[in-house]
Design a protein around this motif. Structure first.
Motif, PDB file in Angstrom:
ATOM      1  N   SER A 242       6.706  -5.996  11.947  1.00 55.24           N
ATOM      2  CA  SER A 242       5.312  -5.652  11.648  1.00 55.24           C
ATOM      3  C   SER A 242       5.222  -4.353  10.851  1.00 55.24           C
ATOM      4  N   TYR A 245       6.269  -5.102   7.312  1.00 53.20           N
ATOM      5  CA  TYR A 245       5.246  -5.895   6.627  1.00 53.20           C
ATOM      6  C   TYR A 245       4.082  -5.020   6.176  1.00 53.20           C
ATOM      7  N   ARG A 246       3.632  -4.140   7.060  1.00 55.47           N
ATOM      8  CA  ARG A 246       2.523  -3.259   6.690  1.00 55.47           C
ATOM      9  C   ARG A 246       2.917  -2.282   5.591  1.00 55.47           C
ATOM     10  N   ALA A 250       1.798  -5.850   2.975  1.00 56.45           N
ATOM     11  CA  ALA A 250       0.356  -5.924   3.223  1.00 56.45           C
ATOM     12  C   ALA A 250      -0.375  -5.047   2.234  1.00 56.45           C
ATOM     13  N   ARG A 251      -1.457  -5.539   1.675  1.00 56.55           N
ATOM     14  CA  ARG A 251      -2.266  -4.762   0.756  1.00 56.55           C
ATOM     15  C   ARG A 251      -3.730  -5.017   1.061  1.00 56.55           C
TER      16      ARG A 251
END
Length: 303
Positions: A242, A245-246, A250-251
């Motif tokens: 996680s 990913y962030r 992630a955007r």
């Protein structure tokens, strides 16, 4: 004391690296694989309706990694079946798990202490499969880091990566269960092992092969045992996943997605509305009768 401790660890690592997998560890791998197939929804019905399809699915569970890695390396997919002893042993374990009278073998193997031991032995074989896949790729592609990772990953987690094909053999089609879309813990930990062993094979890690095998084996056995004892199916890598990913994938959305409610009709310039005439509000039939009456009156006046 430290030197003695390091010497003992090295001896343990060398002993583990020279440990033969056949027959005990391979037998545990075949039993756990057959049990995993039996616990799939609808597998028992397939075993009664088509024993051959059930046997073929079990062989994919047992030798899927060798088959998939052979395909990647442009080798014959049936090469793993050339070892008749392993095929016969895997077939015997499949038969005992599915067709043993009174389900004696499955009932005994399903007991938690026995299953913990069998699963731990199966995880030990995972280390050897990943390592053998990396070495197999390095012989043909000495500097092919990504090829080593792919072959080691396929050989260690081929059963999971070929799950969709195995489901087709049983007459099930679930594309949403693809391992690439939603990886399970065995697939993830095998990928990590393939990366580590490939880096070590390319001499990017300052570790000897026996030492890395010992560390990786202890890690996967301890994690798998902990997950089984706690009854948890969540991956221990979830917090790291996680966070990565962030950080990298992630955007924030810079605009609202277009929907039927959010769309506004574009206004085009139009001519000003004309004032409505009185004739426009009269029906067509009444306007025609009025014109006929006016024409008759004008003809009478001329007469």
């Amino acid at each position: 004391m430290d030197l003695l401790g390091l010497g003992a660890v090295r001896q343990l690592a060398e002993g583990l690296a020279g440990l033969p997998m056949f027959p005990y560890f391979d037998t545990a791998h075949y039993i756990v694989s057959a049990m995993a197939l039996r616990e799939q929804p609808g597998a028992l019905e397939v075993s009664r309706r088509s024993p051959f399809a059930c046997w073929f699915s079990s062989m994919l569970y047992c030798f899927g990694g060798a088959v998939l890695s052979g395909i990647i390396m442009s080798e014959a997919p049936v090469a793993p079946l050339a070892n008749s002893t392993n095929v016969l042993l895997a077939s015997l374990m499949w038969y005992l798990v599915f067709y043993c009278p009174l389900d004696a073998v499955y009932s005994c193997a399903a007991v938690l202490p026995v299953r913990l031991v069998l699963t731990g032995m199966k995880e030990v074989t995972r280390t050897w499969k990943v390592m053998s896949g990396v070495v197999q790729a390095s012989k043909k592609y000495q500097d092919g880091l990504f090829v080593m990772i792919a072959v080691g990953w396929a050989k260690g987690a081929g059963g999971g990566l070929m799950s969709n094909f195995e489901q087709l053999v049983r007459g099930v089609w679930k594309p949403e269960t693809n391992e690439l879309l939603k990886m399970t813990y065995p697939t993830k930990v095998t990928l990590i092992g393939a990366v580590l062993f490939s880096l070590q094979q390319c001499r990017y890690l300052p570790l000897q092969t026996p030492e890395l095998m010992l560390l990786y084996t202890v890690f996967i056995v301890v994690n798998k045992t902990r997950m089984m004892l706690m009854g948890s199916s969540s991956s221990p890598f979830a917090p790291v996943e996680s966070a990565l990913y962030r950080a990298f994938f992630a955007r924030p959305l810079t605009y609202a997605p277009l929907t039927n409610q959010s769309r506004t009709p574009t206004q085009t310039p139009s001519c000003p509305a004309r004032p409505e005439s009185k004739d426009a509000s009269v029906p067509n039939g009444s306007s025609q009768t009025d014109e006929a009456q006016d024409h008759s009156e004008s003809s009478k006046k001329t007469n």
